[in-house]
Design a protein around this motif. Structure first.
Motif, PDB file in Angstrom:
ATOM      1  N   GLU A  62       0.889  -1.409  -0.029  1.00 53.08           N
ATOM      2  CA  GLU A  62      -0.241  -0.010   0.089  1.00 53.08           C
ATOM      3  C   GLU A  62       1.048   1.257  -0.066  1.00 53.08           C
ATOM      4  O   GLU A  62       0.523   2.218  -0.839  1.00 53.08           O
ATOM      5  N   ALA A 149      -7.762   7.430  -1.832  1.00 53.66           N
ATOM      6  CA  ALA A 149      -8.811   6.215  -2.040  1.00 53.66           C
ATOM      7  C   ALA A 149      -8.700   5.504  -3.368  1.00 53.66           C
ATOM      8  O   ALA A 149      -8.780   4.363  -3.563  1.00 53.66           O
ATOM      9  N   MET A 150      -8.650   6.337  -4.550  1.00 56.25           N
ATOM     10  CA  MET A 150      -8.332   5.856  -5.946  1.00 56.25           C
ATOM     11  C   MET A 150      -7.308   4.901  -5.792  1.00 56.25           C
ATOM     12  O   MET A 150      -7.434   3.859  -6.438  1.00 56.25           O
ATOM     13  N   ALA A 153      -7.885   1.803  -3.903  1.00 57.19           N
ATOM     14  CA  ALA A 153      -8.622   0.817  -5.128  1.00 57.19           C
ATOM     15  C   ALA A 153      -8.165   0.312  -6.031  1.00 57.19           C
ATOM     16  O   ALA A 153      -8.393  -1.129  -6.483  1.00 57.19           O
ATOM     17  N   ALA A 154      -7.163   1.092  -6.718  1.00 57.42           N
ATOM     18  CA  ALA A 154      -6.676   0.225  -7.846  1.00 57.42           C
ATOM     19  C   ALA A 154      -5.585  -0.976  -7.453  1.00 57.42           C
ATOM     20  O   ALA A 154      -5.462  -1.743  -8.155  1.00 57.42           O
ATOM     21  N   ALA A 156      -6.116  -2.693  -4.698  1.00 56.42           N
ATOM     22  CA  ALA A 156      -7.109  -3.952  -4.552  1.00 56.42           C
ATOM     23  C   ALA A 156      -7.422  -4.398  -5.649  1.00 56.42           C
ATOM     24  O   ALA A 156      -7.458  -5.903  -5.699  1.00 56.42           O
ATOM     25  N   ASP A 157      -7.700  -3.781  -6.756  1.00 55.50           N
ATOM     26  CA  ASP A 157      -8.049  -4.454  -8.093  1.00 55.50           C
ATOM     27  C   ASP A 157      -6.929  -5.009  -8.757  1.00 55.50           C
ATOM     28  O   ASP A 157      -7.086  -6.093  -9.277  1.00 55.50           O
TER      29      ASP A 157
END
Length: 178
Positions: A62, A149-150, A153-154, A156-157
């Motif tokens: 992260e 946050a974006m 999210a990327a 996690a994707d």
């Protein structure tokens, strides 16, 4: 391993056991960092190997992704980002007047003194020294919450998008052939 060794998309595809088109897609989606040399993509070997055998835990991964986003901001506005990092570094020194963190803050001080190139390397590298360095990063607050946050999210994707695992002996054989 040489962290600065650059691979073609074809060489990266061999290591990832995928197609060149798949590697290009990973690059275009921001999941695999690359540079363009003579209109051709070049990818650091350590970034490809990190996709095959991640050496970082979830938290470190992260931080890497967030710092890569900070690197993008640094490229767009180096003066502002470097100034914010220096202010944060002074604040961190006041918060941690002694202890192990002080040593890493000294290292960040040295990296910042070396200039934007060195900072970009520390922000984006998968090397062990950079992973540890990012634990005491002076780049907090650089990314707006929405962008942060974006990025997460990327990440996690992308975790659903990893290359197939490869047996260690096969991995070593493939590395020797490239």
């Amino acid at each position: 391993m040489r962290t600065r060794e650059l691979l073609t998309t074809g060489e990266a595809a061999v290591l990832l056991r995928s197609s060149r088109a798949r590697v290009a897609d990973l690059c275009l989606r921001g999941l695999l960092p690359y540079v363009t040399i003579n209109q051709q993509r070049r990818i650091r070997r350590c970034d490809v190997e990190a996709l095959i055998r991640p050496r970082m835990n979830r938290e470190q991964l992260e931080k890497l992704w967030l710092h890569r986003a900070v690197a993008g901001r640094l490229v767009r506005d180096p003066r502002a980002v470097m100034a914010a990092a220096e202010i944060n570094l002074r604040r961190l020194r006041r918060m941690h007047p002694v202890g192990r963190a002080w040593e890493w803050l000294d290292r960040w001080d040295a990296v910042l003194d070396e200039g934007v190139e060195a900072v970009l390397e520390a922000l984006t590298s998968s090397a062990a020294y950079a992973v540890e360095l990012r634990e005491t990063s002076p780049f907090a607050g650089i990314l707006p919450e929405r962008e942060r946050a974006m990025v997460l999210a990327a990440l996690a994707d992308s975790r659903r998008d990893h290359a197939r695992p490869m047996r260690p002996e096969r991995f070593e054989r493939v590395l020797r052939s490239v």
